[in-house]
Scaffold this motif. Structure first.
Motif, PDB file in Angstrom:
ATOM      1  N   SER A  12      36.579   3.637   9.964  1.00  8.32           N
ATOM      2  CA  SER A  12      37.996   3.658   9.630  1.00  8.32           C
ATOM      3  C   SER A  12      38.234   3.815   8.134  1.00  8.32           C
ATOM      4  CB  SER A  12      38.665   2.367  10.111  1.00  8.32           C
ATOM      5  OG  SER A  12      39.964   2.243   9.596  1.00  8.32           O
ATOM      6  N   SER A  13      39.413   4.355   7.801  1.00  9.91           N
ATOM      7  CA  SER A  13      39.802   4.524   6.399  1.00  9.91           C
ATOM      8  C   SER A  13      39.910   3.201   5.666  1.00  9.91           C
ATOM      9  CB  SER A  13      41.151   5.249   6.315  1.00  9.91           C
ATOM     10  OG  SER A  13      41.025   6.575   6.743  1.00  9.91           O
ATOM     11  N   THR A  16      36.480   2.924   4.367  1.00  9.83           N
ATOM     12  CA  THR A  16      36.047   3.993   3.467  1.00  9.83           C
ATOM     13  C   THR A  16      37.015   4.187   2.305  1.00  9.83           C
ATOM     14  OG1 THR A  16      37.207   5.646   4.820  1.00  9.83           O
ATOM     15  CG2 THR A  16      34.898   5.226   5.341  1.00  9.83           C
ATOM     16  N   GLU A  17      38.257   3.639   2.443  1.00 10.27           N
ATOM     17  CA  GLU A  17      39.267   3.731   1.381  1.00 10.27           C
ATOM     18  C   GLU A  17      39.468   5.178   0.926  1.00 10.27           C
ATOM     19  OE1 GLU A  17      41.161   1.266   0.309  1.00 10.27           O
ATOM     20  OE2 GLU A  17      40.189  -0.323   1.431  1.00 10.27           O
ATOM     21  N   ASN A  18      39.763   6.074   1.875  1.00 14.10           N
ATOM     22  CA  ASN A  18      39.941   7.472   1.494  1.00 14.10           C
ATOM     23  C   ASN A  18      41.289   7.703   0.818  1.00 14.10           C
ATOM     24  OD1 ASN A  18      41.942   7.829   3.442  1.00 14.10           O
ATOM     25  ND2 ASN A  18      40.588   8.765   4.926  1.00 14.10           N
ATOM     26  N   GLU A  20      43.825   9.702   1.302  1.00 18.62           N
ATOM     27  CA  GLU A  20      44.996   9.832   2.171  1.00 18.62           C
ATOM     28  C   GLU A  20      45.562   8.459   2.521  1.00 18.62           C
ATOM     29  OE1 GLU A  20      46.016  12.313   6.210  1.00 18.62           O
ATOM     30  OE2 GLU A  20      44.199  11.090   6.210  1.00 18.62           O
ATOM     31  N   TRP A  21      44.672   7.541   2.881  1.00 16.46           N
ATOM     32  CA  TRP A  21      45.100   6.187   3.229  1.00 16.46           C
ATOM     33  C   TRP A  21      45.644   5.454   2.011  1.00 16.46           C
ATOM     34  CZ3 TRP A  21      46.963   2.088   5.221  1.00 16.46           C
ATOM     35  CH2 TRP A  21      46.564   0.811   4.850  1.00 16.46           C
ATOM     36  N   GLU A 240      43.185   4.889  14.661  1.00 12.69           N
ATOM     37  CA  GLU A 240      42.898   5.900  13.636  1.00 12.69           C
ATOM     38  C   GLU A 240      41.571   6.605  13.905  1.00 12.69           C
ATOM     39  OE1 GLU A 240      41.411   6.603   9.133  1.00 12.69           O
ATOM     40  OE2 GLU A 240      41.253   4.654  10.093  1.00 12.69           O
ATOM     41  N   THR A 359      46.559   9.433  10.315  1.00 12.45           N
ATOM     42  CA  THR A 359      46.377   8.536   9.168  1.00 12.45           C
ATOM     43  C   THR A 359      46.447   7.079   9.616  1.00 12.45           C
ATOM     44  OG1 THR A 359      47.433  10.169   7.726  1.00 12.45           O
ATOM     45  CG2 THR A 359      47.299   7.916   6.894  1.00 12.45           C
TER      46      THR A 359
END
Length: 398
Positions: A12-13, A16-18, A20-21, A240, A359
């Motif tokens: 999940s984001s 990963t702290e992408n 987009e998020w 997500e 997202t």
């Protein structure tokens, strides 16, 4: 091989702290903070006025769910985001050994139903629909929560979750009725008994919500004999990851014919939500209104991309179609998930953000307080933007 929920959530984001998020998180935090201050400054009358406006919208969604439910093989029976409502039907319950199987089933059914409906869509709409077809007729899928419970092996023996704590025989379905000290001791003990949540950093509220929504009724499969299905936790995170993986599988399995910009995933539970809402601190609180009838647990997509009340509408429709597991057994009509598409492509452009349906919304489960606080400024503006006509103007219309 069962993929543990912990391993799945690591995709999940939130982990990963992408970018987009993080961009959406900034927007979300800013608006929630401003609207929280706005709410604190409102008069009792203004709060009541806004609450009434919100309840009107809830009622609208319930009515649209009522007349938007398909009859037989009907299509385009609803309106806007719930027009193309297509259930995935099976004569037998799905035997899920892992989450990948569920992803594959959803992707496969998406392609089959999409291909089946291409010609009816072309023949029904005067405008050019080829771009819509290329990007997928369905913007999203609504999944019964216990399908995820099966896919992640979230079940337990009754004796593992119903046991004595300080003289109380604790039944987690009634967890809010026990003293605080009993609940805390129960949490400490039960976490050691549930191997399905092994390695997952789960807080007490999340675990209690999983147990409150646990089901005794379940698919008639040998593996669930004398077992209780637990509800999934961290459903926004699950939604997500599911969304992105299913979207990619649809593109691969269709050999590039269907290329969705993103895919909405909504997860709901059939249980009446009041005990669940009380548990998560929303019961009876004016700044966290309850959506009656069922529990919407999770949703992919930003709040701007897919509205909270849309997730409520499609969950109501899905439940009306799916009914119960025992009904499915008797009638040999199993519907584990339902696809949703719009009435015409323009609806998607106006009502949805098709690029942000995958997202991460925010961590955990859907929060009535977060969702309502985000909506607050829109409701306030709506309540204060209308002006009644004066008496002379009204009389001039006679």
């Amino acid at each position: 091989m069962i993929l543990k929920l912990k391993s799945y959530l690591e995709k999940s984001s939130a982990y990963t702290e992408n970018p987009e998020w993080l961009k959406w998180k900034t927007v979300l935090e800013d608006r929630i903070t401003k609207n929280f201050a706005l709410y604190e400054g409102l008069s009792t009358h203004e709060k009541r006025q806004i609450a009434d406006q919100f309840q009107n919208r809830v009622r609208t969604e319930e009515l649209k769910a009522w007349y938007g439910s398909p009859e037989g093989q009907s299509i385009f029976q609803g309106t806007s985001i719930s027009s193309l409502t297509i259930p995935a039907r099976y004569e037998n319950p799905l035997h899920l050994d892992n989450i990948s199987q569920l992803e594959n089933e959803i992707a496969d059914q998406y392609i089959k139903q999409h291909d089946r409906l291409c010609e009816p869509v072309r023949n029904s709409i005067v405008e050019d629909v080829e771009k819509w077809i290329e990007e997928g007729l369905f913007y999203g899928v609504c999944i019964a929560s216990k399908m995820l419970s099966q896919a992640f092996d979230l079940h337990a023996c009754a004796t593992d979750i119903i046991f004595d704590v300080d003289g109380y025989l604790v039944d987690p379905h009634q967890i809010t009725a026990y003293p605080e000290r009993v609940r805390q001791k129960y949490f400490e003990k039960v976490t050691k008994r549930l191997s399905c949540y092994e390695g997952l950093e789960i807080d007490r509220q999340s675990l209690e919500s999983s147990l409150i929504l646990a089901d005794i009724s379940k698919p008639n499969l040998v593996k669930y004999n004398d077992r209780i299905l637990l509800a999934p936790v961290f459903c926004n995170l699950i939604a997500e990851v599911l969304s992105k993986r299913i979207r990619d599988k649809i593109e691969i399995m269709s050999r590039g014919r269907i290329n969705l910009p993103s895919l909405s995933v909504t997860i709901y539970d059939t249980d009446t939500p009041y005990t669940y809402y009380h548990l998560i601190g929303c019961g009876g609180q004016p700044r966290a209104p309850e959506l009656p009838g069922l529990s919407v647990l999770g949703c992919s997509g930003t709040i701007l991309a897919f509205k909270w009340l849309y997730s409520y509408r499609i969950s109501l429709i899905s439940q009306k179609i799916m009914k119960s597991s025992l009904y499915s057994e008797v009638h040999r009509d199993f519907i584990p998930f339902v696809f949703f598409g719009v009435l015409v492509p323009r609806d998607a452009e106006i009502l949805l953000n098709m690029k942000q349906l995958s997202t991460l919304r925010y961590k955990g489960n859907l929060s009535p307080q977060l969702e309502y606080m985000f909506l607050l400024s829109d409701l306030y503006e709506y309540s204060n933007s209308s002006r009644l006509e004066s008496l002379p103007v009204l009389l001039s219309r006679l």
